[in-house]
Scaffold this motif. Sequence first.
Motif, mmCIF file in Angstrom:
data_model
loop_
_atom_site.group_PDB
_atom_site.id
_atom_site.type_symbol
_atom_site.label_atom_id
_atom_site.label_comp_id
_atom_site.label_asym_id
_atom_site.label_seq_id
_atom_site.Cartn_x
_atom_site.Cartn_y
_atom_site.Cartn_z
ATOM 1 N N TRP A 7 -28.141 -23.735 35.430
ATOM 2 C CA TRP A 7 -27.536 -24.515 34.621
ATOM 3 C C TRP A 7 -28.017 -26.156 34.803
ATOM 4 O O TRP A 7 -28.285 -26.871 33.920
ATOM 5 C CB TRP A 7 -26.088 -24.652 35.282
ATOM 6 N N ARG A 40 -29.633 -28.159 31.987
ATOM 7 C CA ARG A 40 -29.337 -29.506 31.471
ATOM 8 C C ARG A 40 -30.467 -30.456 31.460
ATOM 9 O O ARG A 40 -30.595 -31.385 30.894
ATOM 10 C CB ARG A 40 -28.229 -29.990 32.543
ATOM 11 N N GLU A 73 -31.995 -32.785 28.515
ATOM 12 C CA GLU A 73 -32.038 -34.210 28.621
ATOM 13 C C GLU A 73 -33.558 -34.728 28.373
ATOM 14 O O GLU A 73 -33.752 -35.793 27.655
ATOM 15 C CB GLU A 73 -31.698 -34.586 29.926
#
Length: 71
Positions: free
Chosen positions: A51, A55, A59
């Motif tokens: 995860w 993420r 970004e």
Amino acid sequence: MGATTIGALVGGAIDSMSGDDSAADGAIIGAVTANVLKVAVPVALTYAVGWLVLRGISEGVEQVFGGGEGA
């Protein structure tokens, strides 16, 4: 095998502190808990790392391509 044995010993010791009965049922519960944790902890850690990587990738893509604002 080592985790199962340690789980059984810890479970038996905790259960025997109450003094109501033998430590056998606590040892069984401790051994089962140790075996469940041997599977659950690595799965949870793998999920968390995955995860965080996803993420971080999202970004990074947002910073590189500007987040889709403006044209």
